[in-house]
Design an enzyme around this catalytic site. Sequence first.
Site, mmCIF file in Angstrom:
data_model
loop_
_atom_site.group_PDB
_atom_site.id
_atom_site.type_symbol
_atom_site.label_atom_id
_atom_site.label_comp_id
_atom_site.label_asym_id
_atom_site.label_seq_id
_atom_site.Cartn_x
_atom_site.Cartn_y
_atom_site.Cartn_z
ATOM 1 N N ARG A 39 0.856 -1.187 0.000
ATOM 2 C CA ARG A 39 0.000 0.000 0.000
ATOM 3 C C ARG A 39 0.894 1.239 0.000
ATOM 4 O O ARG A 39 1.992 1.229 0.554
ATOM 5 C CB ARG A 39 -0.897 0.036 1.229
ATOM 6 C CG ARG A 39 -1.890 -1.102 1.361
ATOM 7 C CD ARG A 39 -2.705 -0.973 2.643
ATOM 8 N NE ARG A 39 -3.684 -2.031 2.803
ATOM 9 C CZ ARG A 39 -3.495 -3.138 3.525
ATOM 10 N NH1 ARG A 39 -2.343 -3.315 4.155
ATOM 11 N NH2 ARG A 39 -4.441 -4.049 3.625
ATOM 12 N N LYS A 70 -2.283 -2.160 8.239
ATOM 13 C CA LYS A 70 -3.405 -1.603 8.981
ATOM 14 C C LYS A 70 -3.515 -2.249 10.351
ATOM 15 O O LYS A 70 -3.324 -3.459 10.497
ATOM 16 C CB LYS A 70 -4.715 -1.815 8.202
ATOM 17 C CG LYS A 70 -4.786 -1.022 6.910
ATOM 18 C CD LYS A 70 -6.118 -1.222 6.220
ATOM 19 C CE LYS A 70 -6.232 -0.358 4.962
ATOM 20 N NZ LYS A 70 -7.522 -0.540 4.275
ATOM 21 N N HIS A 88 -2.410 2.512 -6.198
ATOM 22 C CA HIS A 88 -3.183 1.335 -5.795
ATOM 23 C C HIS A 88 -3.406 0.378 -6.956
ATOM 24 O O HIS A 88 -3.610 -0.823 -6.742
ATOM 25 C CB HIS A 88 -4.531 1.765 -5.205
ATOM 26 C CG HIS A 88 -5.013 0.850 -4.123
ATOM 27 N ND1 HIS A 88 -4.364 0.724 -2.900
ATOM 28 C CD2 HIS A 88 -6.061 -0.007 -4.069
ATOM 29 C CE1 HIS A 88 -5.006 -0.155 -2.154
ATOM 30 N NE2 HIS A 88 -6.027 -0.616 -2.841
ATOM 31 N N ARG A 118 -0.984 -2.355 -6.832
ATOM 32 C CA ARG A 118 -1.390 -3.403 -5.881
ATOM 33 C C ARG A 118 -2.386 -4.365 -6.541
ATOM 34 O O ARG A 118 -2.257 -5.583 -6.417
ATOM 35 C CB ARG A 118 -2.006 -2.737 -4.653
ATOM 36 C CG ARG A 118 -2.414 -3.668 -3.522
ATOM 37 C CD ARG A 118 -2.765 -2.813 -2.309
ATOM 38 N NE ARG A 118 -3.427 -3.560 -1.248
ATOM 39 C CZ ARG A 118 -2.798 -4.266 -0.306
ATOM 40 N NH1 ARG A 118 -1.468 -4.334 -0.327
ATOM 41 N NH2 ARG A 118 -3.464 -4.900 0.641
ATOM 42 N N HIS A 149 -4.173 -8.886 3.863
ATOM 43 C CA HIS A 149 -5.619 -8.913 4.068
ATOM 44 C C HIS A 149 -5.965 -9.789 5.265
ATOM 45 O O HIS A 149 -5.464 -10.908 5.384
ATOM 46 C CB HIS A 149 -6.331 -9.470 2.830
ATOM 47 C CG HIS A 149 -6.356 -8.525 1.680
ATOM 48 N ND1 HIS A 149 -6.602 -8.922 0.380
ATOM 49 C CD2 HIS A 149 -6.175 -7.174 1.621
ATOM 50 C CE1 HIS A 149 -6.569 -7.876 -0.418
ATOM 51 N NE2 HIS A 149 -6.312 -6.810 0.302
ATOM 52 N N TYR A 170 -10.094 -10.422 -6.641
ATOM 53 C CA TYR A 170 -9.147 -10.511 -7.757
ATOM 54 C C TYR A 170 -9.404 -11.734 -8.627
ATOM 55 O O TYR A 170 -8.977 -11.774 -9.774
ATOM 56 C CB TYR A 170 -7.712 -10.519 -7.227
ATOM 57 C CG TYR A 170 -7.346 -9.226 -6.537
ATOM 58 C CD1 TYR A 170 -7.211 -8.054 -7.266
ATOM 59 C CD2 TYR A 170 -7.184 -9.169 -5.162
ATOM 60 C CE1 TYR A 170 -6.905 -6.859 -6.641
ATOM 61 C CE2 TYR A 170 -6.875 -7.977 -4.524
ATOM 62 C CZ TYR A 170 -6.741 -6.831 -5.271
ATOM 63 O OH TYR A 170 -6.446 -5.642 -4.647
#
Length: 300
Positions: free
Chosen positions: A151, A175, A242, A245, A268, A277
């Site tokens: 990211r 995150k 992004h 990514r 994730h 995806y």
Amino acid sequence: MNEHELEPCITHYLEVCERQRRLNSKTVRAYRTDLRQLTDSLGKQPLGRETLAAYIAGLNRDCKPRTVKRKLASVKAFCRWMEDEGYLTEDPFRRFRVRLREPKTLPRTIPLRTIEDMLRRAHSLAEAGAGDDRARRDSAVLELLFATGIRVSELCGLNAEDVNLKEGSLMIWGKGAKERLLQIGNVDVLTALRRYAYIGKRTGREPFFVGRDGQRLTDQSVRRMVHKYGKLSAPTMNVTPHMFRHSFATLLLEEDVDIRYIQRMLGHSSILTTQIYTNVAASKQKDILSTRHPRNRIAL
């Protein structure tokens, strides 16, 4: 609990997010905005299921489904924290069903030939010494975005101690302060990183990537950089960080890499997030079957 009673709770919660959970400033700022919108909706009314229903109705009226989903996630996390801390006897979202119809949009990717051209241009400038430090930094940033699917906030947050150029690995703080270790397996990527790292010789908790002012590189600077090289390589396309990514994940899926490995590399929490995806990879099937299937070479 009304607007005035919520204010000190929100202040405390945001401090916890910033200092204990180590969320980045952009996320904390978004939480603050979302919770301010909640208190504005409540006014002098208490926080409960009825007032939440009115708040959600207002969001559905004024915002796009994806924005509503994000704002509700902020409020849900806040209410869960208040229950855990004893500010609420019961989380008002408990047994409160919220159904949102979010339109399915496939992640936008960059054609591989465009990525190749962007990298080639950046490397040419770096090797020629054009722009000196900046050209070397740009090539290292573009290589890292594509090589790892990192990211942009994670890239900007890298410190010198997080980048092990001897072992060819990165310690990424994602995150919620979740860490993950990524290996860099390509020699050219490592060369670009070493060429840039040699300039500043930063150590410890000093930022690995810096801007013109010598301070930590910002998200906006990376977006401008990617946009610049994107326009040179594909004038009609608006390339964003992004999208690297998305391209990273999609191209690995097309190479038959197990989706669980991709999930871990992207950081994730749930594989459901990664599964979007698979839709992109499936969309390539028609092109593959119409152009590469051996049947197209049979003439009857």
